[in-house]
Write a protein that holds these residues in place. Structure first.
Motif, PDB file in Angstrom:
ATOM      1  N   HIS A  97       4.746  21.268  46.560  1.00  0.00           N
ATOM      2  CA  HIS A  97       5.749  20.391  45.949  1.00  0.00           C
ATOM      3  C   HIS A  97       6.198  19.318  46.953  1.00  0.00           C
ATOM      4  N   LYS A 133       6.094  22.895  40.427  1.00  0.00           N
ATOM      5  CA  LYS A 133       7.559  22.798  40.456  1.00  0.00           C
ATOM      6  C   LYS A 133       8.043  23.354  41.787  1.00  0.00           C
ATOM      7  N   GLY A 134       9.324  23.548  41.901  1.00  0.00           N
ATOM      8  CA  GLY A 134       9.923  23.990  43.148  1.00  0.00           C
ATOM      9  C   GLY A 134       9.522  25.379  43.604  1.00  0.00           C
ATOM     10  N   ASN A 135       8.871  26.168  42.729  1.00  0.00           N
ATOM     11  CA  ASN A 135       8.463  27.512  43.134  1.00  0.00           C
ATOM     12  C   ASN A 135       7.218  27.492  44.022  1.00  0.00           C
ATOM     13  N   GLN A 136       6.643  26.330  44.248  1.00  0.00           N
ATOM     14  CA  GLN A 136       5.546  26.134  45.197  1.00  0.00           C
ATOM     15  C   GLN A 136       6.034  25.110  46.223  1.00  0.00           C
ATOM     16  N   PRO A 137       6.933  25.519  47.126  1.00  0.00           N
ATOM     17  CA  PRO A 137       7.646  24.539  47.964  1.00  0.00           C
ATOM     18  C   PRO A 137       6.757  23.657  48.843  1.00  0.00           C
TER      19      PRO A 137
END
Length: 100
Positions: free
Chosen positions: A18, A11-15
Protein backbone atom coordinates in the motif's frame (compact mmCIF):
# COMPACT_ATOMS: atom_id res chain seq x y z
CA UNK A 1 -7.93 -7.53 -21.12
CA UNK A 2 -6.34 -10.59 -22.60
CA UNK A 3 -5.01 -13.83 -21.18
CA UNK A 4 -4.55 -14.21 -17.45
CA UNK A 5 -5.32 -10.67 -16.32
CA UNK A 6 -6.05 -10.22 -12.63
CA UNK A 7 -7.21 -7.29 -10.51
CA UNK A 8 -5.68 -7.12 -7.03
CA UNK A 9 -7.35 -4.65 -4.69
CA UNK A 10 -4.80 -3.29 -2.19
CA UNK A 11 -5.97 -1.62 1.00
CA UNK A 12 -4.37 -0.76 4.31
CA UNK A 13 -4.19 -4.42 5.38
CA UNK A 14 -1.14 -4.77 3.09
CA UNK A 15 0.87 -1.86 4.54
CA UNK A 16 4.14 -2.23 2.61
CA UNK A 17 2.55 -2.70 -0.82
CA UNK A 18 0.00 0.00 0.00
CA UNK A 19 2.84 2.41 0.88
CA UNK A 20 4.71 1.62 -2.35
CA UNK A 21 1.58 2.16 -4.43
CA UNK A 22 0.85 5.47 -2.70
CA UNK A 23 4.38 6.64 -3.52
CA UNK A 24 3.86 6.29 -7.29
CA UNK A 25 3.76 9.57 -9.26
CA UNK A 26 -0.04 9.96 -9.21
CA UNK A 27 0.12 13.76 -9.65
CA UNK A 28 1.77 13.27 -13.06
CA UNK A 29 -0.95 10.96 -14.42
CA UNK A 30 -2.81 12.41 -17.38
CA UNK A 31 -5.13 9.41 -17.92
CA UNK A 32 -8.08 10.22 -15.66
CA UNK A 33 -11.75 9.39 -15.60
CA UNK A 34 -14.56 10.70 -13.43
CA UNK A 35 -17.78 8.75 -12.99
CA UNK A 36 -20.72 10.44 -11.29
CA UNK A 37 -23.86 8.64 -10.19
CA UNK A 38 -26.96 9.52 -8.21
CA UNK A 39 -29.01 6.90 -6.41
CA UNK A 40 -30.76 6.27 -3.10
CA UNK A 41 -30.51 9.98 -2.29
CA UNK A 42 -26.71 9.97 -2.59
CA UNK A 43 -24.34 11.52 -5.07
CA UNK A 44 -21.20 9.49 -5.75
CA UNK A 45 -18.08 10.38 -7.68
CA UNK A 46 -15.23 8.00 -8.50
CA UNK A 47 -11.98 9.46 -9.76
CA UNK A 48 -9.86 6.82 -11.50
CA UNK A 49 -6.23 7.24 -12.51
CA UNK A 50 -4.03 4.60 -14.12
CA UNK A 51 -0.38 4.30 -15.00
CA UNK A 52 2.04 1.73 -16.33
CA UNK A 53 4.31 0.46 -13.56
CA UNK A 54 6.76 -1.78 -15.41
CA UNK A 55 9.56 0.83 -15.23
CA UNK A 56 8.74 2.40 -11.85
CA UNK A 57 10.48 -0.08 -9.54
CA UNK A 58 7.32 -1.28 -7.82
CA UNK A 59 8.96 -4.67 -7.16
CA UNK A 60 5.73 -6.59 -7.62
CA UNK A 61 6.21 -9.50 -10.07
CA UNK A 62 4.27 -9.30 -13.33
CA UNK A 63 2.52 -6.02 -12.40
CA UNK A 64 1.98 -3.94 -15.52
CA UNK A 65 -0.59 -1.35 -14.52
CA UNK A 66 -1.69 0.36 -11.30
CA UNK A 67 -4.94 2.22 -10.77
CA UNK A 68 -5.94 4.61 -8.02
CA UNK A 69 -9.64 5.01 -7.42
CA UNK A 70 -10.84 7.70 -5.06
CA UNK A 71 -14.46 7.54 -3.99
CA UNK A 72 -16.48 10.52 -2.78
CA UNK A 73 -20.04 10.26 -1.54
CA UNK A 74 -22.45 12.98 -0.51
CA UNK A 75 -25.40 11.79 1.52
CA UNK A 76 -27.98 14.50 2.31
CA UNK A 77 -29.45 12.29 5.05
CA UNK A 78 -27.56 11.92 8.34
CA UNK A 79 -25.54 8.74 8.66
CA UNK A 80 -27.17 6.00 10.70
CA UNK A 81 -23.89 4.56 11.97
CA UNK A 82 -20.34 4.92 12.20
CA UNK A 83 -2.86 2.04 -22.22
CA UNK A 84 -1.43 -0.97 -24.04
CA UNK A 85 -3.92 -3.50 -25.52
CA UNK A 86 -3.30 -5.86 -22.58
CA UNK A 87 -4.23 -3.15 -20.05
CA UNK A 88 -7.70 -2.33 -18.80
CA UNK A 89 -9.34 0.95 -19.71
CA UNK A 90 -10.11 3.46 -16.96
CA UNK A 91 -13.81 2.71 -17.35
CA UNK A 92 -13.21 -1.05 -16.95
CA UNK A 93 -11.02 -0.52 -13.87
CA UNK A 94 -13.82 1.50 -12.26
CA UNK A 95 -16.37 -1.22 -13.06
CA UNK A 96 -14.13 -3.95 -11.65
CA UNK A 97 -13.50 -2.03 -8.45
CA UNK A 98 -17.22 -1.39 -7.92
CA UNK A 99 -17.94 -5.11 -8.30
CA UNK A 100 -15.59 -6.02 -5.42
Amino acid sequence: MEGGAYLLVVKGNQPELHRRLRSLPWKDVTARRYDRETGHGRKETRATRALTVTDLGLDFPHAVQAARILHYRTDPKPARSAARPSQASLQRLGQLARSQ
